[in-house]
Design a protein around this motif. Structure first.
Motif, PDB file in Angstrom:
ATOM      1  N   ASN A  28     151.293 -39.571  45.539  1.00 57.61           N
ATOM      2  CA  ASN A  28     150.950 -38.819  46.750  1.00 57.61           C
ATOM      3  C   ASN A  28     151.799 -39.326  47.921  1.00 57.61           C
ATOM      4  N   HIS A  29     153.112 -39.181  47.769  1.00 55.55           N
ATOM      5  CA  HIS A  29     154.049 -39.690  48.764  1.00 55.55           C
ATOM      6  C   HIS A  29     153.943 -38.867  50.058  1.00 55.55           C
ATOM      7  N   VAL A  30     154.442 -39.439  51.133  1.00 58.14           N
ATOM      8  CA  VAL A  30     154.346 -38.813  52.448  1.00 58.14           C
ATOM      9  C   VAL A  30     155.752 -38.538  52.978  1.00 58.14           C
ATOM     10  N   THR A  31     155.986 -37.331  53.463  1.00 57.32           N
ATOM     11  CA  THR A  31     157.226 -36.985  54.135  1.00 57.32           C
ATOM     12  C   THR A  31     157.012 -37.078  55.635  1.00 57.32           C
ATOM     13  N   ALA A  56     153.347 -35.529  56.265  1.00 53.51           N
ATOM     14  CA  ALA A  56     152.678 -34.593  55.363  1.00 53.51           C
ATOM     15  C   ALA A  56     152.530 -35.241  53.989  1.00 53.51           C
ATOM     16  N   ILE A  57     151.320 -35.207  53.457  1.00 59.42           N
ATOM     17  CA  ILE A  57     151.018 -35.866  52.183  1.00 59.42           C
ATOM     18  C   ILE A  57     151.270 -34.903  51.029  1.00 59.42           C
ATOM     19  N   GLN A  58     152.072 -35.349  50.084  1.00 60.11           N
ATOM     20  CA  GLN A  58     152.389 -34.538  48.915  1.00 60.11           C
ATOM     21  C   GLN A  58     151.255 -34.603  47.886  1.00 60.11           C
ATOM     22  N   ASN A  59     151.045 -33.510  47.180  1.00 56.49           N
ATOM     23  CA  ASN A  59     150.197 -33.433  45.981  1.00 56.49           C
ATOM     24  C   ASN A  59     148.693 -33.517  46.236  1.00 56.49           C
ATOM     25  N   LEU A  60     148.259 -34.366  47.151  1.00 60.43           N
ATOM     26  CA  LEU A  60     146.838 -34.617  47.313  1.00 60.43           C
ATOM     27  C   LEU A  60     146.164 -33.509  48.129  1.00 60.43           C
ATOM     28  N   TYR A  61     145.146 -32.885  47.540  1.00 59.53           N
ATOM     29  CA  TYR A  61     144.400 -31.837  48.238  1.00 59.53           C
ATOM     30  C   TYR A  61     142.974 -31.787  47.689  1.00 59.53           C
ATOM     31  N   PHE A  62     142.096 -31.106  48.437  1.00 59.02           N
ATOM     32  CA  PHE A  62     140.717 -30.883  48.005  1.00 59.02           C
ATOM     33  C   PHE A  62     140.422 -29.389  48.080  1.00 59.02           C
ATOM     34  N   ARG A 182     142.643 -27.699  51.159  1.00 53.22           N
ATOM     35  CA  ARG A 182     143.279 -28.389  52.270  1.00 53.22           C
ATOM     36  C   ARG A 182     144.109 -29.579  51.765  1.00 53.22           C
ATOM     37  N   TYR A 183     145.381 -29.597  52.216  1.00 50.08           N
ATOM     38  CA  TYR A 183     146.268 -30.744  52.032  1.00 50.08           C
ATOM     39  C   TYR A 183     146.156 -31.650  53.261  1.00 50.08           C
ATOM     40  N   GLY A 184     146.594 -32.903  53.122  1.00 44.46           N
ATOM     41  CA  GLY A 184     146.377 -33.887  54.168  1.00 44.46           C
ATOM     42  C   GLY A 184     147.604 -34.229  54.992  1.00 44.46           C
ATOM     43  N   PHE A 185     147.322 -34.848  56.167  1.00 43.60           N
ATOM     44  CA  PHE A 185     148.358 -35.303  57.089  1.00 43.60           C
ATOM     45  C   PHE A 185     147.958 -36.646  57.687  1.00 43.60           C
ATOM     46  N   ILE A 186     148.957 -37.387  58.120  1.00 46.43           N
ATOM     47  CA  ILE A 186     148.744 -38.499  59.029  1.00 46.43           C
ATOM     48  C   ILE A 186     149.462 -38.155  60.332  1.00 46.43           C
ATOM     49  N   GLY A 187     148.842 -38.492  61.454  1.00 44.42           N
ATOM     50  CA  GLY A 187     149.453 -38.223  62.749  1.00 44.42           C
ATOM     51  C   GLY A 187     149.177 -36.856  63.338  1.00 44.42           C
ATOM     52  N   ASP A 188     148.527 -35.974  62.579  1.00 45.01           N
ATOM     53  CA  ASP A 188     148.186 -34.631  63.063  1.00 45.01           C
ATOM     54  C   ASP A 188     147.003 -34.124  62.246  1.00 45.01           C
ATOM     55  N   GLY A 189     146.458 -32.970  62.640  1.00 43.05           N
ATOM     56  CA  GLY A 189     145.330 -32.375  61.943  1.00 43.05           C
ATOM     57  C   GLY A 189     145.767 -31.281  61.001  1.00 43.05           C
ATOM     58  N   SER A 190     145.038 -31.137  59.894  1.00 40.42           N
ATOM     59  CA  SER A 190     145.412 -30.183  58.846  1.00 40.42           C
ATOM     60  C   SER A 190     144.712 -28.845  58.999  1.00 40.42           C
ATOM     61  N   GLU A 191     145.490 -27.786  58.742  1.00 42.49           N
ATOM     62  CA  GLU A 191     144.981 -26.441  58.486  1.00 42.49           C
ATOM     63  C   GLU A 191     145.710 -25.897  57.260  1.00 42.49           C
ATOM     64  N   ALA A 192     146.166 -26.809  56.398  1.00 43.81           N
ATOM     65  CA  ALA A 192     147.167 -26.489  55.382  1.00 43.81           C
ATOM     66  C   ALA A 192     146.555 -26.184  54.018  1.00 43.81           C
ATOM     67  N   SER A 193     146.874 -25.029  53.468  1.00 43.95           N
ATOM     68  CA  SER A 193     146.487 -24.676  52.107  1.00 43.95           C
ATOM     69  C   SER A 193     147.597 -24.988  51.108  1.00 43.95           C
ATOM     70  N   SER A 194     148.694 -25.577  51.593  1.00 42.85           N
ATOM     71  CA  SER A 194     149.805 -26.010  50.748  1.00 42.85           C
ATOM     72  C   SER A 194     150.470 -27.207  51.426  1.00 42.85           C
ATOM     73  N   PHE A 195     151.321 -27.896  50.698  1.00 42.82           N
ATOM     74  CA  PHE A 195     151.998 -29.070  51.255  1.00 42.82           C
ATOM     75  C   PHE A 195     152.757 -28.713  52.528  1.00 42.82           C
ATOM     76  N   ASN A 196     152.553 -29.505  53.587  1.00 44.01           N
ATOM     77  CA  ASN A 196     153.210 -29.322  54.879  1.00 44.01           C
ATOM     78  C   ASN A 196     152.998 -27.915  55.435  1.00 44.01           C
ATOM     79  N   GLY A 197     151.798 -27.415  55.242  1.00 48.35           N
ATOM     80  CA  GLY A 197     151.456 -26.101  55.772  1.00 48.35           C
ATOM     81  C   GLY A 197     151.002 -26.170  57.225  1.00 48.35           C
ATOM     82  N   ASN A 198     150.105 -25.298  57.607  1.00 47.26           N
ATOM     83  CA  ASN A 198     149.674 -25.199  59.002  1.00 47.26           C
ATOM     84  C   ASN A 198     148.994 -26.482  59.471  1.00 47.26           C
ATOM     85  N   ARG A 199     149.207 -26.770  60.771  1.00 46.36           N
ATOM     86  CA  ARG A 199     148.636 -27.973  61.386  1.00 46.36           C
ATOM     87  C   ARG A 199     147.979 -27.608  62.711  1.00 46.36           C
TER      88      ARG A 199
END
Length: 238
Positions: A28-31, A56-62, A182-199
């Protein structure tokens, strides 16, 4: 000794580049987008400028309702006197959870002095909570956000290994999660249904030295141990 493996383990010791490698074995690497590396004594940390930096966190979602029955997020952070806000780790406050530091008590976002722990459970909506103690003091702190649906006080915030605040957010047995992807982020809030999606475009200003995310509620001794370990690893810089 922590024998529970995290699902996300970010020592943040690369020192250069735009990829942060997840050491959990789950890839679950981070870009990184804009966040910069800074050296403290003999180690590296990430600095987020509060304007447009995030990871943006790769692969990890709920994607399941009430999916997270237990979890612990623990991070080593330093918040400047003018810093803070969202987020340290975020999978969307209104769908899963937000772990933030440097927000006002009583407000979900905005720069302030306290730790925020915001969650959503299907059928029960959003529950916001805050630390009692301030952390926006330009000092390093180990902060832990812990959820355990099997305890009456299901949400807890720890600062430097010590329990600071707790709340009874949901009925016993009810986990966190709406069921929306939802995919995850550090440093911002997620609205993402895919990797590096909406924030949310609500950015954290401050330093992060390490993040670990467990799909298990660590106990008090384990959290205290990690707080001591983090301090030793990062050498508690002057």
């Amino acid at each position: 000794m922590i024998k529970i493996n995290p699902v996300l383990d970010l020592p943040l010791n690369e020192g250069s580049g735009t990829t942060v490698y997840d050491r959990s074995g789950h890839n679950n690497h981070v870009t990184l987008f804009g966040a910069t590396w800074q050296k403290i004594w003999r180690d590296w940390v990430l600095y987020f400028d509060g304007a447009d930096d995030y990871g943006a966190i790769q692969n990890l979602y709920f994607n399941k309702a009430n999916q997270l029955k237990e979890f612990t997020v623990i991070a080593w952070v330093k918040i400047p006197l003018t810093g803070g806000d969202w987020s340290i780790l975020d999978f969307d406050r209104s769908e899963y959870f937000t772990c933030c530091a440097g927000v006002p008590s009583g407000s979900a976002s905005g720069e302030g002095d306290y730790v925020g722990f915001h969650t959503t459970a299907s059928g029960y909506g959003i529950h916001d909570m805050w630390s009692v103690s301030p952390v926006r003091d330009n000092e390093w702190h180990c902060i832990a956000w812990r959820f355990n649906c099997y305890e009456v006080y299901d949400k807890k915030i720890y600062i430097d290994g010590v329990l600071d605040a707790q709340a009874d957010a949901y009925p016993t047995g009810v986990g966190v999660g709406s069921g929306v992807t939802r995919y995850g982020f550090i440093g911002d809030g997620s609205e993402a249904s895919s990797f590096n999606g909406n924030r949310n475009n609500i950015y954290y200003e401050g330093y992060i030295g390490e993040i670990k995310f467990f799909l298990k509620a660590l106990d008090d001794d384990q959290i205290a141990f990690l707080a001591t370990l983090f301090k030793g690893e990062k050498r508690s810089p002057p």
